[in-house]
Design a protein around this motif. Structure first.
Motif, PDB file in Angstrom:
ATOM      1  N   GLN A  95       0.815  -1.216   0.000  1.00  0.00           N
ATOM      2  CA  GLN A  95       0.000   0.000   0.000  1.00  0.00           C
ATOM      3  C   GLN A  95       0.854   1.275   0.000  1.00  0.00           C
ATOM      4  OE1 GLN A  95      -3.593   0.154   2.371  1.00  0.00           O
ATOM      5  NE2 GLN A  95      -3.474  -2.033   2.800  1.00  0.00           N
ATOM      6  N   SER A  96       2.082   1.161  -0.503  1.00  0.00           N
ATOM      7  CA  SER A  96       2.965   2.332  -0.556  1.00  0.00           C
ATOM      8  C   SER A  96       2.561   3.293  -1.661  1.00  0.00           C
ATOM      9  CB  SER A  96       4.418   1.895  -0.753  1.00  0.00           C
ATOM     10  OG  SER A  96       4.551   1.160  -1.969  1.00  0.00           O
ATOM     11  N   SER A  97       1.767   2.819  -2.634  1.00  0.00           N
ATOM     12  CA  SER A  97       1.324   3.701  -3.711  1.00  0.00           C
ATOM     13  C   SER A  97       0.078   3.129  -4.364  1.00  0.00           C
ATOM     14  CB  SER A  97       2.424   3.872  -4.770  1.00  0.00           C
ATOM     15  OG  SER A  97       2.637   2.649  -5.466  1.00  0.00           O
ATOM     16  N   ILE A  98      -0.600   3.983  -5.088  1.00  0.00           N
ATOM     17  CA  ILE A  98      -1.739   3.551  -5.899  1.00  0.00           C
ATOM     18  C   ILE A  98      -1.656   4.258  -7.236  1.00  0.00           C
ATOM     19  CG2 ILE A  98      -3.216   5.272  -4.746  1.00  0.00           C
ATOM     20  CD1 ILE A  98      -5.595   3.401  -5.401  1.00  0.00           C
ATOM     21  N   SER A 141       0.077   9.971  10.150  1.00  0.00           N
ATOM     22  CA  SER A 141       0.199   8.709   9.410  1.00  0.00           C
ATOM     23  C   SER A 141      -0.717   8.683   8.196  1.00  0.00           C
ATOM     24  CB  SER A 141      -0.131   7.529  10.326  1.00  0.00           C
ATOM     25  OG  SER A 141      -1.452   7.629  10.808  1.00  0.00           O
ATOM     26  N   GLY A 142      -0.288   7.940   7.186  1.00  0.00           N
ATOM     27  CA  GLY A 142      -1.119   7.688   6.018  1.00  0.00           C
ATOM     28  C   GLY A 142      -1.251   8.836   5.053  1.00  0.00           C
ATOM     29  N   VAL A 157      -0.173   8.110  -6.862  1.00  0.00           N
ATOM     30  CA  VAL A 157      -0.070   8.772  -5.571  1.00  0.00           C
ATOM     31  C   VAL A 157       0.713   7.850  -4.646  1.00  0.00           C
ATOM     32  CG1 VAL A 157      -1.310   9.886  -3.681  1.00  0.00           C
ATOM     33  CG2 VAL A 157      -2.328   9.836  -5.974  1.00  0.00           C
ATOM     34  N   THR A 158       1.788   8.388  -4.070  1.00  0.00           N
ATOM     35  CA  THR A 158       2.682   7.594  -3.222  1.00  0.00           C
ATOM     36  C   THR A 158       2.507   7.987  -1.758  1.00  0.00           C
ATOM     37  OG1 THR A 158       4.294   7.460  -5.024  1.00  0.00           O
ATOM     38  CG2 THR A 158       5.084   6.935  -2.807  1.00  0.00           C
ATOM     39  N   ASN A 163       5.171   7.329   8.331  1.00  0.00           N
ATOM     40  CA  ASN A 163       4.120   6.743   9.169  1.00  0.00           C
ATOM     41  C   ASN A 163       3.052   6.137   8.270  1.00  0.00           C
ATOM     42  OD1 ASN A 163       4.908   7.587  11.968  1.00  0.00           O
ATOM     43  ND2 ASN A 163       4.776   9.611  11.025  1.00  0.00           N
ATOM     44  N   PRO A 164       3.342   4.989   7.664  1.00  0.00           N
ATOM     45  CA  PRO A 164       2.369   4.394   6.738  1.00  0.00           C
ATOM     46  C   PRO A 164       1.081   3.984   7.446  1.00  0.00           C
ATOM     47  CG  PRO A 164       4.151   2.853   7.210  1.00  0.00           C
ATOM     48  CD  PRO A 164       4.549   4.164   7.816  1.00  0.00           C
ATOM     49  N   SER A 165      -0.009   3.953   6.684  1.00  0.00           N
ATOM     50  CA  SER A 165      -1.309   3.639   7.265  1.00  0.00           C
ATOM     51  C   SER A 165      -2.135   2.810   6.302  1.00  0.00           C
ATOM     52  CB  SER A 165      -2.065   4.935   7.591  1.00  0.00           C
ATOM     53  OG  SER A 165      -3.415   4.668   7.894  1.00  0.00           O
ATOM     54  N   SER A 166      -2.926   1.914   6.884  1.00  0.00           N
ATOM     55  CA  SER A 166      -3.824   1.083   6.076  1.00  0.00           C
ATOM     56  C   SER A 166      -5.016   1.881   5.555  1.00  0.00           C
ATOM     57  CB  SER A 166      -4.326  -0.103   6.910  1.00  0.00           C
ATOM     58  OG  SER A 166      -4.986   0.360   8.081  1.00  0.00           O
ATOM     59  N   THR A 167      -5.181   3.118   6.016  1.00  0.00           N
ATOM     60  CA  THR A 167      -6.290   3.950   5.550  1.00  0.00           C
ATOM     61  C   THR A 167      -5.923   4.788   4.328  1.00  0.00           C
ATOM     62  OG1 THR A 167      -5.699   5.824   6.976  1.00  0.00           O
ATOM     63  CG2 THR A 167      -7.141   4.151   7.932  1.00  0.00           C
TER      64      THR A 167
END
Length: 601
Positions: A95-98, A141-142, A157-158, A163-167
């Motif tokens: 989930q680092s990018s979409i 985060s996120g 979008v990266t 602070n990565p987030s699952s949201t």
């Protein structure tokens, strides 16, 4: 539950002409007129701008206002969507990018192509509002760290690696997309430079953050001269009673959009919606709390049908543990054993609720999906006066002359606070106090004038016991923030979690920082809830199993009922509505229309 309009400051006036409805309506073609209400906008404001960022704005989600994609609200996976402005997307495994691909034939209602530049400008506007994936502070985060235009129809979008987030993915996909050729003048030409500076440290970064968020009101109040829509419909006119939208012939899926126009009717409360339904005026009414006698009258109208589905929301009785005797888990458990949840639900929300099986922090359907067989091992807290007495005595409570008193013998008065306009909460609270009074606990209900005031006084710690929405899914992090987040003392400062004292900084629940849990030992539930934000799916499952035990044994709340998404459709004019338990029921009927689900009869 009564719906509430957002309270906002006086904003810019819309340039849409307000006029009387009826006689001037454009005649519908072969597709006819689809009539509904917008659950997000109880009162239609004819003077509000055509602006999706404005709480009163005449931008209706799924009709003339579009997200990149529409969330399915899957039981356990928050990253499932229906196409919106985006045709397809690719999510990195971590989930680092979409990477988002727009519809190749997507056009605005004025004929101009929908491009990646429109999306980039829309993301810039979202940064001024903050939150979700677009918080300006890099410690949150996120957040998105980079927005790259790959080509005219592709944008990547990266996520920030700090602070990565699952949201993150959901935050990106729920971005309103507006036309850059209409909105570009709202932001300064050097906006992206300011944003880059804002992501740094020091006084310059702080000043830049202030500049970016300082643009929020300008964005909210912007009033386009006309509606330029990416959705299946375009706003033609609006008056205080209704909005009229006509078909957008440039919409990429226009051939499958059944009606020629849509009427969105205004309302002031559930009673108005009931009257619309009884009169057969609505093709669809989103979730509406309905008593049984009214439901029978609605059912008598030709074509009216009830559709029910999952909604990730529950209702609970929540305790202010900074106040005695609610600081004692034995008292909370004793109360749980005295409340007949089935009976409360039957009184409070007979058509729109299902009695909670137990307290876990989760909606029971999500709980079964996440916990599997271990869900059945949780204590159900069924009605059991004998167990209730043991628990209350374990807390030192005394029974004198058939009435329960405090450990020192002083009177115990249990007061449940609820907002007066919420008819289901009020009925539920009265049912609970009736049961407790029968069990020897002196209990009463106190009402607050409106919901905003209720939330304000709740956060200030003014209530002993109150009703509180829980299980807000499908994101696990969001679900457990309701029990073990800011309202219970866990605050995020500079990317680090801290527990603040009861009665300070919005900590009205006042729970202990650590809790002993059978089978798990000493647990810090706030830390576990925070870790859900960046945990893998397997790690989330382990954390949820522990948090469900914590909630079940410590009972910061007693879950009363899970909401059932009870909607109404009328099949005399259109067919193809979502069936029971369809994930599409959580979306507006504008999304059903744009996906081509609804057919003219």
């Amino acid at each position: 539950m009564k719906r509430l309009a957002a309270v906002v400051a006086s904003l810019g006036l819309a340039t849409v002409t307000a006029c009387a409805g009826g006689a001037g309506d454009r005649a519908a073609g072969g597709g006819g007129t689809y009539t509904t209400i917008d659950a997000l906008k109880p009162g239609i404001d004819a003077n509000a701008p055509i602006n999706p960022y404005n709480p009163k704005g005449n931008a209706f989600q799924g009709y003339n206002s579009q997200w990149l994609a529409w969330t399915k609200n899957h039981l356990t996976d928050p990253n499932q969507f229906y196409p919106g402005v985006a045709e397809s997307w690719e999510i990195a495994p971590d989930q680092s990018s979409i990477t988002i691909r727009l519809h190749p034939n997507g056009r605005w209602s004025d004929g101009k192509p929908i491009t990646s530049e429109d999306v980039k400008l829309s993301i810039a506007l979202a940064y001024t509002q903050g939150g979700t994936a677009y918080a300006v502070d890099p410690r949150v985060s996120g957040t998105a760290a980079d927005v790259e235009v790959v080509d005219d129809r592709t944008i990547r979008v990266t996520q920030s690696g700090k602070n990565p987030s699952s949201t993150f993915v959901r935050g990106v996909m729920e971005t309103f997309v507006v036309p850059a050729h209409i909105w570009k003048g709202v932001l300064p030409a050097d906006f992206w430079d300011k944003l880059k500076t804002a992501r740094g440290d020091g006084p310059q970064a702080e000043a830049a953050r202030t500049e970016v968020t300082g643009l929020a009101e300008k964005v909210i109040s912007f009033a386009p001269a006309k509606d330029v829509s990416a959705g299946p419909f375009v706003l033609e006119r609006v008056n205080p009673g209704e909005a009229l939208l006509v078909k957008n012939k440039n919409f990429h899926n226009a051939a499958k959009v059944a009606p020629d126009q849509v009427k969105i009717l205004g309302y002031t409360g559930n009673e108005r919606i009931w009257n619309y339904l009884i009169a057969g005026k609505l093709d669809n009414a989103p979730f509406t709390a309905v008593p049984t006698d009214v439901l029978k009258r609605i059912d008598q109208t030709p074509g009216n049908t009830v559709v029910r589905g999952y909604t990730p929301v529950g209702n609970a009785l929540a305790f202010n543990q900074s106040k005695k005797p609610y600081d004692n888990a034995h008292v909370r458990r004793g109360l749980a054993y005295l409340i007949n949840r089935e009976q409360v639900t039957k009184v409070a929300s007979p058509e729109g609720g299902a009695a909670a099986v137990t307290t876990s922090g989760l909606h029971q359907k999500a709980a079964k999906a996440w916990l599997g067989d271990s869900f059945a091992a949780l204590e159900p807290y069924g009605l059991d006066p004998a167990k209730a007495e043991r628990e209350l005595k374990a807390a030192g409570m005394r029974k004198q002359g058939g009435k329960w008193a405090m450990p020192d013998g002083s009177p115990w008065k249990l007061t449940i606070s609820v907002p007066a306009p919420f008819s289901d909460w009020l009925a539920g609270a009265k049912a609970v106090t009736s049961q407790l009074n029968d069990a020897g606990i002196d209990a009463e209900v106190v009402t607050t004038a409106d919901y905003p005031l209720y939330l304000e006084e709740l956060a200030a710690g003014k209530y002993d016991v109150g009703f509180w929405l829980v299980a807000l899914g499908p994101v696990p992090y969001n679900i457990y923030q309701r029990l073990y987040g800011a309202a219970n003392g866990w605050q995020l400062f500079g990317g680090r979690l801290k527990h603040v004292a009861p009665g300070t900084e919005g900590n009205w629940m006042g729970g202990a920082e650590t809790v002993k849990v059978e089978g798990a030992g000493k647990v810090n539930p706030g830390e576990l809830a925070f870790n859900l934000n960046s945990a893998s799916r397997a790690e989330q499952q382990k954390i949820i199993a522990t948090l469900a035990k914590v909630a079940n044994q410590d009972l910061p709340v007693i879950q009363m009922w899970d909401y059932v998404n009870t909607q109404f459709v009328n099949t005399t004019r259109f067919t193809g509505f979502p069936q029971n338990d369809s994930d599409a029921l959580r979306l507006t009927s504008g999304v059903w229309l744009q996906l081509g689900m609804i057919k003219k009869k």
